[in-house]
Design an enzyme around this catalytic site. Structure first.
Site, short mmCIF file in Angstrom:
data_model
loop_
_atom_site.label_atom_id
_atom_site.label_comp_id
_atom_site.label_asym_id
_atom_site.label_seq_id
_atom_site.Cartn_x
_atom_site.Cartn_y
_atom_site.Cartn_z
N ASP A 1 -10.16 -4.61 8.44
CA ASP A 1 -9.22 -5.62 8.93
C ASP A 1 -9.87 -6.48 10.02
OD1 ASP A 1 -7.42 -4.42 7.20
OD2 ASP A 1 -6.62 -3.08 8.73
N ARG B 1 0.85 -1.20 0.00
CA ARG B 1 0.00 0.00 0.00
C ARG B 1 0.88 1.26 0.00
NH1 ARG B 1 -2.38 -3.76 3.54
NH2 ARG B 1 -4.58 -4.23 3.18
N ARG C 1 -12.07 -9.02 8.43
CA ARG C 1 -11.25 -10.11 7.88
C ARG C 1 -10.75 -11.02 9.02
NH1 ARG C 1 -8.27 -6.28 3.34
NH2 ARG C 1 -9.86 -6.61 1.76
N HIS D 1 -2.74 0.21 8.94
CA HIS D 1 -3.44 -0.58 7.91
C HIS D 1 -2.42 -0.99 6.84
CE1 HIS D 1 -6.59 -1.97 5.29
NE2 HIS D 1 -6.28 -1.11 4.35
N1 NAD Z 1 -8.56 1.70 3.40
C1 NAD Z 1 -8.90 0.52 2.96
O1 NAD Z 1 -9.22 -0.40 3.71
C2 NAD Z 1 -8.93 0.26 1.47
C3 NAD Z 1 -9.52 -0.90 0.94
C4 NAD Z 1 -9.54 -1.08 -0.45
C5 NAD Z 1 -8.98 -0.11 -1.28
N2 NAD Z 1 -8.41 0.99 -0.73
C6 NAD Z 1 -7.84 2.05 -1.55
O2 NAD Z 1 -8.92 2.80 -2.12
C7 NAD Z 1 -8.47 3.42 -3.32
C8 NAD Z 1 -9.48 3.14 -4.45
O3 NAD Z 1 -9.45 1.77 -4.81
P1 NAD Z 1 -10.37 1.24 -6.01
O4 NAD Z 1 -10.17 -0.23 -6.04
O5 NAD Z 1 -11.73 1.80 -5.88
O6 NAD Z 1 -9.63 1.91 -7.25
P2 NAD Z 1 -10.30 2.23 -8.69
O7 NAD Z 1 -9.17 2.46 -9.63
O8 NAD Z 1 -11.32 1.20 -9.03
O9 NAD Z 1 -11.07 3.61 -8.45
C9 NAD Z 1 -10.42 4.81 -8.15
C10 NAD Z 1 -11.23 5.91 -8.82
O10 NAD Z 1 -10.67 7.18 -8.43
C11 NAD Z 1 -10.85 8.06 -9.53
N3 NAD Z 1 -9.97 9.22 -9.37
C12 NAD Z 1 -8.65 9.32 -9.56
N4 NAD Z 1 -8.23 10.58 -9.33
C13 NAD Z 1 -9.33 11.29 -8.98
C14 NAD Z 1 -9.55 12.64 -8.60
N5 NAD Z 1 -8.55 13.52 -8.53
N6 NAD Z 1 -10.81 13.04 -8.32
C15 NAD Z 1 -11.85 12.15 -8.39
N7 NAD Z 1 -11.70 10.86 -8.74
C16 NAD Z 1 -10.45 10.43 -9.02
C17 NAD Z 1 -10.51 7.20 -10.74
O11 NAD Z 1 -10.99 7.76 -11.95
C18 NAD Z 1 -11.18 5.88 -10.36
O12 NAD Z 1 -12.48 5.77 -10.89
C19 NAD Z 1 -7.07 2.87 -3.58
O13 NAD Z 1 -6.09 3.79 -3.11
C20 NAD Z 1 -7.03 1.61 -2.73
O14 NAD Z 1 -5.72 1.23 -2.37
C21 NAD Z 1 -8.38 1.20 0.62
#
Ligand code: NAD
Length: 308
Positions: A148, A88, A151, A175
């Site tokens: 987490d 991450r 899970r 995380h």
């Molecule tokens: N905290 C957690 O537990 C957790 C869990 C899963 C994923 N994540 C994180 O969440 C994030 C999103 O994951 P995802 O699988 O949905 O990715 P994804 O690629 O499916 O979606 C991300 C979206 O963000 C949009 N985006 C990018 N820049 C942008 C901006 N400036 N303004 C508005 N929209 C914008 C993209 O166009 C895309 O549609 C990642 O960083 C991932 O690592 C965190």
């Protein structure tokens, strides 16, 4: 309650879907930078309303923050997810710029909003929002521990061969694959410590499987998971919307709690109408304290890569 979800990707759409299905919000606005993408996701989700029986209005918009005005809660999922083999922490370069711009845009139109940060590396992104927005600490919440812990419960139920509803447990700390601290000594099955049923070796395996829970799914899916992250976020938003004062481990800004200062990391908190109503202090065993300290060192190392 009006909720904005920034990022209409896998996690953002899942957040919007679960929030709508739970039927506690009047409106969910989904915003993405990709032209037409959020509009498409919102329309598709709205066409599930009559089937799934919800009245929440979901709208999609391309990068027009005026439509997010007056949001009570906003969820930041914009940014890139990891690919198999990535940590991450490797996402920081791109995601820090996105999270900084997005949080400032949100606040311009919703000065009273409560922010939930999801983008990774999540603890560092939550810290970045603290340092750059100046919002009171109760209104900045990082989502990681709720996922987490879900899970952890899944892995505990698997080891115990028990239904998940029999099991309770919590994961605190950072995380990340190395930073999570599953509280195995506190986990229970129907109020009985799980150590009564599982050997030390099996519990250690449960902990390891929990910590690599995200990486395991990323390897299987080719990108990071979305159902459980969306469900975790929606439960947190519901706790805020319904002022439940429900306990979740969340990344919160610490000022001395758990012996830590000037860091955002996962600790148990109560979520209610003001966001983080309280940081709950629990007595940790010596081994857990040591793991928490190590975890904080990892988060600080990632924080040091930020240009604030
Ligand atoms: N905290 C957690 O537990 C957790 C869990 C899963 C994923 N994540 C994180 O969440 C994030 C999103 O994951 P995802 O699988 O949905 O990715 P994804 O690629 O499916 O979606 C991300 C979206 O963000 C949009 N985006 C990018 N820049 C942008 C901006 N400036 N303004 C508005 N929209 C914008 C993209 O166009 C895309 O549609 C990642 O960083 C991932 O690592 C965190």
């Amino acid at each position: 309650m009006k909720v904005t979800v920034v990022g209409a990707g896998a996690v953002g759409a899942s957040c919007a879907e679960y929030i709508a299905i739970k039927n506690f919000a009047s409106e969910v606005v989904v915003l993405d930078i990709k032209e037409g993408f959020a509009e498409g996701k919102a329309m598709d989700l709205m066409q599930t309303a009559s089937l799934n029986g919800f009245d929440t209005k979901i709208t999609g918009i391309t990068n027009d923050y005026s439509k997010t005005a007056g949001s009570d809660v906003a969820i930041i999922t914009s940014g890139i997810p990891r690919k198999p083999g990535m940590t991450r922490e490797e996402l920081i370069g791109i995601n820090a710029g996105i999270v900084k711009t997005v949080s400032s845009n949100l606040l311009e139109h919703s000065p009273n909003v409560i922010l939930i940060v999801v983008s990774n590396p999540m603890d560092t992104m939550t810290y970045l929002v603290h340092k750059t927005t100046g919002l009171p600490k109760n209104r900045i919440i990082g989502m990681g521990g709720a996922l987490d812990s879900a899970r952890f419960k899944y892995r505990l139920a698997e080891a115990l061969e028990a239904p998940i509803s029999d099991v309770d447990g919590m994961v605190i700390g950072g995380h990340s694959d190395t930073g999570m601290v599953p509280l195995t000594a506190h986990a229970t099955r129907n109020s009985i410590k799980v150590s009564e049923f599982l050997s030390e070796e099996r519990l250690a395996q449960v902990s390891e499987d929990t910590k690599v829970g995200g990486a395991t799914l990323t390897k299987l899916l080719g990108t990071s998971a979305w159902y459980a992250p969306g469900a975790a976020v929606s439960s947190m938003v519901q706790a805020i919307a319904c002022d439940q004062k429900k306990m979740f481990p969340c990344s919160a800004f610490l000022e001395g709690e758990y012996g830590l200062n000037d860091i955002c990391i996962g600790v148990p908190v109560l979520l209610g109408k003001n966001g983080i109503e309280k940081i709950v202090k629990i007595e940790l065993a010596e081994a857990e304290k040591a793991k928490m300290k190590e975890s904080a060192e990892g988060v600080r190392k990632t924080n040091s890569l930020l240009t604030l």
